[in-house]
Design an enzyme around this catalytic site. Structure first.
Site, PDB file in Angstrom:
ATOM      1  N   GLY A 176       0.770  -1.247   0.000  1.00 35.93           N
ATOM      2  CA  GLY A 176       0.000   0.000   0.000  1.00 35.93           C
ATOM      3  C   GLY A 176       0.800   1.296   0.000  1.00 35.93           C
ATOM      4  O   GLY A 176       0.342   2.300  -0.530  1.00 35.93           O
TER       5      GLY A 176
ATOM      6  N   ASP B 134       0.567   3.216   4.310  1.00 36.50           N
ATOM      7  CA  ASP B 134      -0.503   3.889   3.580  1.00 36.50           C
ATOM      8  C   ASP B 134      -1.582   4.386   4.525  1.00 36.50           C
ATOM      9  O   ASP B 134      -2.002   5.528   4.478  1.00 36.50           O
ATOM     10  CB  ASP B 134      -1.098   2.959   2.498  1.00 36.50           C
ATOM     11  CG  ASP B 134      -1.542   1.608   3.042  1.00 36.50           C
ATOM     12  OD1 ASP B 134      -1.270   1.297   4.224  1.00 36.50           O
ATOM     13  OD2 ASP B 134      -2.157   0.829   2.280  1.00 36.50           O
TER      14      ASP B 134
ATOM     15  N   ASP C  24      -5.411   1.644  10.556  1.00 39.79           N
ATOM     16  CA  ASP C  24      -6.797   1.342  10.895  1.00 39.79           C
ATOM     17  C   ASP C  24      -6.838   0.928  12.368  1.00 39.79           C
ATOM     18  O   ASP C  24      -6.956   1.774  13.247  1.00 39.79           O
ATOM     19  CB  ASP C  24      -7.286   0.245   9.938  1.00 39.79           C
ATOM     20  CG  ASP C  24      -8.734  -0.135  10.144  1.00 39.79           C
ATOM     21  OD1 ASP C  24      -9.368   0.419  11.044  1.00 39.79           O
ATOM     22  OD2 ASP C  24      -9.250  -0.996   9.408  1.00 39.79           O
TER      23      ASP C  24
ATOM     24  N   LYS D  49      -7.467   6.302  10.274  1.00 37.17           N
ATOM     25  CA  LYS D  49      -8.899   6.293  10.574  1.00 37.17           C
ATOM     26  C   LYS D  49      -9.108   6.800  11.988  1.00 37.17           C
ATOM     27  O   LYS D  49      -8.412   6.394  12.913  1.00 37.17           O
ATOM     28  CB  LYS D  49      -9.459   4.881  10.400  1.00 37.17           C
ATOM     29  CG  LYS D  49      -9.464   4.467   8.939  1.00 37.17           C
ATOM     30  CD  LYS D  49     -10.231   3.196   8.674  1.00 37.17           C
ATOM     31  CE  LYS D  49     -10.106   2.838   7.199  1.00 37.17           C
ATOM     32  NZ  LYS D  49     -10.588   1.492   6.881  1.00 37.17           N
TER      33      LYS D  49
ATOM     34  N   VAL E 128     -11.215   2.963   1.930  1.00 38.33           N
ATOM     35  CA  VAL E 128     -10.778   3.863   0.864  1.00 38.33           C
ATOM     36  C   VAL E 128      -9.772   3.169  -0.049  1.00 38.33           C
ATOM     37  O   VAL E 128      -9.069   2.252   0.376  1.00 38.33           O
ATOM     38  CB  VAL E 128     -10.163   5.173   1.430  1.00 38.33           C
ATOM     39  CG1 VAL E 128     -11.219   6.033   2.093  1.00 38.33           C
ATOM     40  CG2 VAL E 128      -9.041   4.869   2.428  1.00 38.33           C
TER      41      VAL E 128
ATOM     42  N   ARG F 237      -5.339   0.304  -6.908  1.00 32.17           N
ATOM     43  CA  ARG F 237      -4.141   0.941  -6.338  1.00 32.17           C
ATOM     44  C   ARG F 237      -3.657   2.106  -7.196  1.00 32.17           C
ATOM     45  O   ARG F 237      -3.072   3.058  -6.699  1.00 32.17           O
ATOM     46  CB  ARG F 237      -2.986  -0.061  -6.237  1.00 32.17           C
ATOM     47  CG  ARG F 237      -3.179  -1.121  -5.186  1.00 32.17           C
ATOM     48  CD  ARG F 237      -1.864  -1.847  -4.935  1.00 32.17           C
ATOM     49  NE  ARG F 237      -2.070  -3.117  -4.265  1.00 32.17           N
ATOM     50  CZ  ARG F 237      -2.211  -3.275  -2.958  1.00 32.17           C
ATOM     51  NH1 ARG F 237      -2.171  -2.231  -2.163  1.00 32.17           N
ATOM     52  NH2 ARG F 237      -2.392  -4.464  -2.431  1.00 32.17           N
TER      53      ARG F 237
HETATM   54  P1  IMP Z   1      -4.181  -1.968  10.741  1.00 29.10           P
HETATM   55  O1  IMP Z   1      -3.140  -3.013  11.030  1.00 29.10           O
HETATM   56  O2  IMP Z   1      -5.548  -2.404  11.211  1.00 29.10           O
HETATM   57  O3  IMP Z   1      -3.811  -0.596  11.253  1.00 29.10           O
HETATM   58  O4  IMP Z   1      -4.342  -1.894   9.170  1.00 29.10           O
HETATM   59  C1  IMP Z   1      -3.388  -1.317   8.364  1.00 29.10           C
HETATM   60  C2  IMP Z   1      -3.361  -1.952   6.997  1.00 29.10           C
HETATM   61  O5  IMP Z   1      -4.653  -2.372   6.589  1.00 29.10           O
HETATM   62  C3  IMP Z   1      -2.949  -0.932   5.942  1.00 29.10           C
HETATM   63  O6  IMP Z   1      -1.556  -0.955   5.733  1.00 29.10           O
HETATM   64  C4  IMP Z   1      -3.718  -1.372   4.719  1.00 29.10           C
HETATM   65  O7  IMP Z   1      -2.995  -2.350   4.017  1.00 29.10           O
HETATM   66  C5  IMP Z   1      -4.961  -2.011   5.267  1.00 29.10           C
HETATM   67  N1  IMP Z   1      -6.128  -1.093   5.301  1.00 29.10           N
HETATM   68  C6  IMP Z   1      -6.799  -0.662   6.390  1.00 29.10           C
HETATM   69  N2  IMP Z   1      -7.815   0.131   6.053  1.00 29.10           N
HETATM   70  C7  IMP Z   1      -7.781   0.244   4.694  1.00 29.10           C
HETATM   71  C8  IMP Z   1      -8.589   0.966   3.728  1.00 29.10           C
HETATM   72  O8  IMP Z   1      -9.551   1.698   4.043  1.00 29.10           O
HETATM   73  N3  IMP Z   1      -8.232   0.799   2.432  1.00 29.10           N
HETATM   74  C9  IMP Z   1      -7.186   0.032   2.021  1.00 29.10           C
HETATM   75  N4  IMP Z   1      -6.406  -0.637   2.890  1.00 29.10           N
HETATM   76  C10 IMP Z   1      -6.698  -0.543   4.215  1.00 29.10           C
END
Ligand code: IMP
Length: 178
Positions: free
Chosen positions: A48, A104, A107, A135, A154, A166
């Site tokens: 990403g 990128d 979340d 987020k 997104v 992408r």
């Molecule tokens: P986390 O580990 O839950 O913080 O998620 C982070 C990873 O989830 C990012 O590096 C993305 O690869 C993916 N991700 C989370 N939300 C989105 C989104 O809204 N769109 C695309 N990828 C996302």
């Protein structure tokens, strides 16, 4: 909107122009914070972050190098499994270096937490975090954030849905249900 091909991006959140301006600001801020500290190692989290990292590193003015790491936690879904797995490690040693991990989007924060724990064990001089998007749901603190967004899926500017979209030049919201 859901079609036989799957969900479609429905609304542009950040235009190509808005993205360029914000990346320039971030690059200025990061360059000023690292000025005089020697070289920064930018660690891009694949896939990403590849477009954001490419733009960010070209706008920075301090000495910098680039490496990549890849983790997996979502598969083809839009909900984090919370189970982060390393799928590609760095090429180089980070002992004694200033590391800036570039993602990128943050979340739940599981990816950053996992990577910070892993990289700190390798004795870097410092580790900081930078995310193009975050987020707004109370994830972990991030040192540099491009934009805070609502809890929506997104795509574009490197971000995907099941590996699609992408290459969109802007960030758009994907309507997964409905
Ligand atoms: P986390 O580990 O839950 O913080 O998620 C982070 C990873 O989830 C990012 O590096 C993305 O690869 C993916 N991700 C989370 N939300 C989105 C989104 O809204 N769109 C695309 N990828 C996302």
């Amino acid at each position: 909107m859901t079609t036989p091909e799957g969900p479609k991006p429905v609304r542009i959140l950040f235009s190509e122009d808005a993205i360029r301006r914000r990346v320039e600001e971030l690059a200025r801020q990061i360059s000023s914070d690292y000025a005089g500290k020697g070289e920064v190692l930018l660690v891009g989290v694949l896939k990403g972050a590849f477009i954001f990292l490419a733009d960010l590193c070209r706008k920075m003015t301090v000495p910098r190098r680039v490496d990549f790491i890849a983790v997996s936690s979502y598969g083809d879904k839009t909900v984090s499994s919370g189970n982060v797995r390393l799928v590609l490690d760095l090429r180089g040693d980070i002992a004694g270096r200033h590391v800036l991990v570039v993602e990128d989007i943050v979340d739940t924060g599981s990816t950053f937490s996992y990577l910070l724990e892993l990289l700190r064990l390798r004795g870097p001089a410092s580790v900081k975090t930078c995310a193009f998007l975050r987020k707004e749901k109370g994830g972990p603190p991030v040192d540099y954030v491009g934009f805070e967004i609502a809890d929506e899926w997104v795509v574009g500017y490197g971000l995907d849905y099941a590996d699609a979209y992408r290459a969109l030049p802007h960030i758009a919201v994907l309507q997964v249900n409905g």
